[in-house]
Design a protein around this motif. Structure first.
Motif, PDB file in Angstrom:
ATOM      1  N   TYR A   8       0.864  -1.187   0.000  1.00  0.00           N
ATOM      2  CA  TYR A   8       0.000   0.000   0.000  1.00  0.00           C
ATOM      3  C   TYR A   8       0.897   1.232   0.000  1.00  0.00           C
ATOM      4  O   TYR A   8       1.849   1.315   0.785  1.00  0.00           O
ATOM      5  CB  TYR A   8      -0.920   0.027   1.225  1.00  0.00           C
ATOM      6  N   ILE A   9       0.601   2.197  -0.864  1.00  0.00           N
ATOM      7  CA  ILE A   9       1.371   3.440  -0.928  1.00  0.00           C
ATOM      8  C   ILE A   9       0.410   4.610  -0.766  1.00  0.00           C
ATOM      9  O   ILE A   9      -0.538   4.757  -1.554  1.00  0.00           O
ATOM     10  CB  ILE A   9       2.142   3.555  -2.256  1.00  0.00           C
ATOM     11  N   HIS A  10       0.661   5.434   0.259  1.00  0.00           N
ATOM     12  CA  HIS A  10      -0.248   6.547   0.552  1.00  0.00           C
ATOM     13  C   HIS A  10       0.225   7.824  -0.139  1.00  0.00           C
ATOM     14  O   HIS A  10       1.368   8.248   0.031  1.00  0.00           O
ATOM     15  CB  HIS A  10      -0.342   6.785   2.058  1.00  0.00           C
ATOM     16  N   ILE A  11      -0.682   8.416  -0.898  1.00  0.00           N
ATOM     17  CA  ILE A  11      -0.398   9.649  -1.632  1.00  0.00           C
ATOM     18  C   ILE A  11      -1.374  10.711  -1.136  1.00  0.00           C
ATOM     19  O   ILE A  11      -2.537  10.756  -1.559  1.00  0.00           O
ATOM     20  CB  ILE A  11      -0.512   9.406  -3.148  1.00  0.00           C
ATOM     21  N   PRO A  12      -0.926  11.578  -0.209  1.00  0.00           N
ATOM     22  CA  PRO A  12      -1.859  12.394   0.579  1.00  0.00           C
ATOM     23  C   PRO A  12      -2.203  13.776   0.000  1.00  0.00           C
ATOM     24  O   PRO A  12      -2.305  14.746   0.729  1.00  0.00           O
ATOM     25  CB  PRO A  12      -1.088  12.555   1.897  1.00  0.00           C
ATOM     26  N   PHE A  13      -2.390  13.843  -1.316  1.00  0.00           N
ATOM     27  CA  PHE A  13      -2.671  15.153  -1.924  1.00  0.00           C
ATOM     28  C   PHE A  13      -4.053  15.157  -2.566  1.00  0.00           C
ATOM     29  O   PHE A  13      -4.442  14.216  -3.247  1.00  0.00           O
ATOM     30  CB  PHE A  13      -1.597  15.502  -2.958  1.00  0.00           C
ATOM     31  N   CYS A  14      -4.783  16.253  -2.324  1.00  0.00           N
ATOM     32  CA  CYS A  14      -6.123  16.428  -2.883  1.00  0.00           C
ATOM     33  C   CYS A  14      -6.280  17.855  -3.401  1.00  0.00           C
ATOM     34  O   CYS A  14      -5.626  18.782  -2.910  1.00  0.00           O
ATOM     35  CB  CYS A  14      -7.197  16.174  -1.814  1.00  0.00           C
ATOM     36  N   LYS A  15      -7.179  17.997  -4.357  1.00  0.00           N
ATOM     37  CA  LYS A  15      -7.494  19.342  -4.873  1.00  0.00           C
ATOM     38  C   LYS A  15      -8.302  20.121  -3.855  1.00  0.00           C
ATOM     39  O   LYS A  15      -8.177  21.333  -3.713  1.00  0.00           O
ATOM     40  CB  LYS A  15      -8.273  19.207  -6.186  1.00  0.00           C
ATOM     41  N   SER A  16      -9.163  19.413  -3.130  1.00  0.00           N
ATOM     42  CA  SER A  16      -9.945  20.035  -2.051  1.00  0.00           C
ATOM     43  C   SER A  16     -10.192  18.984  -0.987  1.00  0.00           C
ATOM     44  O   SER A  16     -10.064  17.788  -1.241  1.00  0.00           O
ATOM     45  CB  SER A  16     -11.279  20.570  -2.566  1.00  0.00           C
ATOM     46  N   LYS A  17     -10.557  19.428   0.204  1.00  0.00           N
ATOM     47  CA  LYS A  17     -10.796  18.508   1.320  1.00  0.00           C
ATOM     48  C   LYS A  17     -12.300  18.280   1.453  1.00  0.00           C
ATOM     49  O   LYS A  17     -13.073  19.232   1.604  1.00  0.00           O
ATOM     50  CB  LYS A  17     -10.237  19.123   2.608  1.00  0.00           C
ATOM     51  N   CYS A  18     -12.716  17.024   1.389  1.00  0.00           N
ATOM     52  CA  CYS A  18     -14.143  16.702   1.525  1.00  0.00           C
ATOM     53  C   CYS A  18     -14.561  16.790   2.995  1.00  0.00           C
ATOM     54  O   CYS A  18     -13.767  16.507   3.885  1.00  0.00           O
ATOM     55  CB  CYS A  18     -14.420  15.302   0.990  1.00  0.00           C
ATOM     56  N   LEU A  19     -15.828  17.140   3.223  1.00  0.00           N
ATOM     57  CA  LEU A  19     -16.288  17.378   4.597  1.00  0.00           C
ATOM     58  C   LEU A  19     -16.232  16.135   5.476  1.00  0.00           C
ATOM     59  O   LEU A  19     -16.058  16.236   6.680  1.00  0.00           O
ATOM     60  CB  LEU A  19     -17.719  17.927   4.585  1.00  0.00           C
ATOM     61  N   TYR A  20     -16.398  14.956   4.869  1.00  0.00           N
ATOM     62  CA  TYR A  20     -16.490  13.726   5.667  1.00  0.00           C
ATOM     63  C   TYR A  20     -15.147  13.007   5.792  1.00  0.00           C
ATOM     64  O   TYR A  20     -15.058  11.959   6.418  1.00  0.00           O
ATOM     65  CB  TYR A  20     -17.499  12.748   5.036  1.00  0.00           C
ATOM     66  N   CYS A  21     -14.079  13.576   5.221  1.00  0.00           N
ATOM     67  CA  CYS A  21     -12.804  12.860   5.145  1.00  0.00           C
ATOM     68  C   CYS A  21     -12.009  12.969   6.437  1.00  0.00           C
ATOM     69  O   CYS A  21     -11.802  14.067   6.958  1.00  0.00           O
ATOM     70  CB  CYS A  21     -11.978  13.407   3.983  1.00  0.00           C
ATOM     71  N   ASP A  22     -11.538  11.806   6.926  1.00  0.00           N
ATOM     72  CA  ASP A  22     -10.658  11.816   8.096  1.00  0.00           C
ATOM     73  C   ASP A  22      -9.302  11.187   7.766  1.00  0.00           C
ATOM     74  O   ASP A  22      -8.518  10.862   8.649  1.00  0.00           O
ATOM     75  CB  ASP A  22     -11.306  11.092   9.285  1.00  0.00           C
ATOM     76  N   TYR A  23      -9.035  11.007   6.469  1.00  0.00           N
ATOM     77  CA  TYR A  23      -7.732  10.480   6.067  1.00  0.00           C
ATOM     78  C   TYR A  23      -6.699  11.605   6.069  1.00  0.00           C
ATOM     79  O   TYR A  23      -7.040  12.768   5.820  1.00  0.00           O
ATOM     80  CB  TYR A  23      -7.806   9.866   4.663  1.00  0.00           C
ATOM     81  N   PRO A  24      -5.424  11.286   6.339  1.00  0.00           N
ATOM     82  CA  PRO A  24      -4.402  12.321   6.307  1.00  0.00           C
ATOM     83  C   PRO A  24      -4.140  12.769   4.866  1.00  0.00           C
ATOM     84  O   PRO A  24      -3.633  11.996   4.054  1.00  0.00           O
ATOM     85  CB  PRO A  24      -3.158  11.629   6.897  1.00  0.00           C
ATOM     86  N   SER A  25      -4.534  13.977   4.561  1.00  0.00           N
ATOM     87  CA  SER A  25      -4.329  14.515   3.217  1.00  0.00           C
ATOM     88  C   SER A  25      -4.173  16.023   3.313  1.00  0.00           C
ATOM     89  O   SER A  25      -4.531  16.634   4.321  1.00  0.00           O
ATOM     90  CB  SER A  25      -5.496  14.147   2.297  1.00  0.00           C
TER      91      SER A  25
END
Length: 375
Positions: A8-25
């Motif tokens: 598993y490889i975690h890539i913690p970048f997003c264009k925006s943060k979703c309201l329900y997200c609790d993942y490290p991003s």
């Protein structure tokens, strides 16, 4: 002899943060180059001598980052013989150039985070796409991928039976190989939870969740999908091989921020903090947040937690071989507590009622574990 592992490889970048997200991003792209530089350094620190069976690029939104980073990552890991390589995506991030690059790298499974086909809910959750974008980019992805998963969430604010029925009609129309349909969990500390607590948003009634999930089970079955895990359905042969490694409590490594791993009886997670991640790698340390050598009862408990998520459960012969008398002792107590929620023959699995009340089963497993520890 080296065993096959998942990666598993975690890539913690997003264009925006979703309201329900609790993942490290993060939406901070200024550290994207640095993160991938350190991710490659982390790979040097970790022993990846085992043959890699599956790879899962999760996030965050892996398809949001520059293609060059994904290409450098694949040059670093030896995943040429992996049977399944998945990349997670949000629909608006897909382009012909990216899809062609992923296909060329050997990525053979695409997991699309849809959540719902309702534009109003998507907007309210800070998702940056609509139904038109979903359909257009789904068909674009179809030119490259013959194995696509669609992810959904049941029970977000505004969800109702009409929206659910429309979601199911569109699943039937798009006909992906795999469908994940999760019930929204408000236990996590997220922006959405805080809005719910302030009364600014409201969740649907639980009666809708119960009826809605029953409808999902019935309708996906009619479409030819097999439910093989509590929240996952697949066409025959398209079960997620990487996730099955988790559910069978087999070996996998986790790379990157917050990534978890399980090798033999070692369970670990990496730090969630970017600064700590960079600092530890600068000191040539694997950036662990948690690292534990599991006892036999720890391993047994984890195996039950994961394996009972599978509709077919766990083979009794396997449990007896691995855990011996601990199996007999554990189940003697557990069966008295949840005899109507689990079925034991040549396998142990949850009954239909048990699947509906799976949280209770898992709580009872923890109770038994504590009783045995104390005893």
């Amino acid at each position: 002899m080296n065993t096959e592992i998942g990666l598993y490889i975690h890539i913690p970048f997003c264009k925006s943060k979703c309201l329900y997200c609790d993942y490290p991003s993060t939406t901070n792209n200024r550290i994207q180059d640095k993160y991938f530089e350190y991710l490659l350094k982390e790979i040097d620190l970790v022993n990846l001598s085992n043959k890699i069976k599956t790879v899962f690029l999760g996030g965050g939104t892996p398809t949001y980052v520059s293609i060059k980073h994904i290409e450098k990552l694949f040059k670093k890991i030896n995943a040429n013989n992996a049977v399944e390589i998945t990349i997670e995506s949000n629909p608006e991030t897909l382009t012909k150039e990216k899809l062609n690059a992923y296909f060329s790298l050997g990525i053979n499974r695409l997991s699309l985070g849809i959540q719902t086909f309702n534009n109003n809910i998507l907007r309210s959750m800070n998702r940056l796409y609509d139904i038109e974008i979903i359909e257009r980019n789904y068909y674009l992805a179809r030119r490259y991928f013959s194995n696509i998963n669609l992810d959904f969430i049941l029970g977000l604010p505004g969800d109702n039976m009409e929206i659910l029925e429309n979601n199911l009609r569109l699943i039937e129309k798009l006909h992906p190989e795999h469908v994940s349909y999760y019930i929204f969990d408000d236990d996590h500390n997220t922006p959405l939870k805080r809005l719910l607590e302030k009364g600014k948003m409201q969740l649907p009634e639980y009666e809708f969740i119960e009826k809605g999930f029953d409808l999902i089970i019935d309708e996906l079955r009619k479409m030819g999908y097999v439910r093989y895990e509590i929240s996952n359905w697949a066409k025959k042969g398209y079960e997620c091989k990487h996730n099955i490694i988790y559910w069978n409590n087999e070996d996998y490594h986790g790379l990157g921020l917050s990534a978890g791993g399980h090798i033999k009886n070692i369970r670990y997670t990496k730090t969630w903090d970017f600064k700590e991640y960079f600092d530890k790698i600068d000191n040539n340390e694997i950036p662990y947040y948690y690292y534990k050598e599991n006892s036999m009862i720890d391993e047994f408990t984890e195996e039950l937690f994961m394996g009972l998520r599978l509709i077919n459960g766990i083979e009794i012969k396997k449990l007896k071989k691995k855990y011996g008398s601990l199996y007999e002792k554990f189940f003697k107590i557990l069966f008295q507590m949840v005899s109507d929620l689990i079925i034991i023959d040549d396998r142990i699995r949850m009954s239909k009622k048990g699947l509906d009340l799976s949280k209770m089963v898992f709580e009872k497993i923890l109770e038994v574990r504590e009783n045995i520890y104390e005893g």
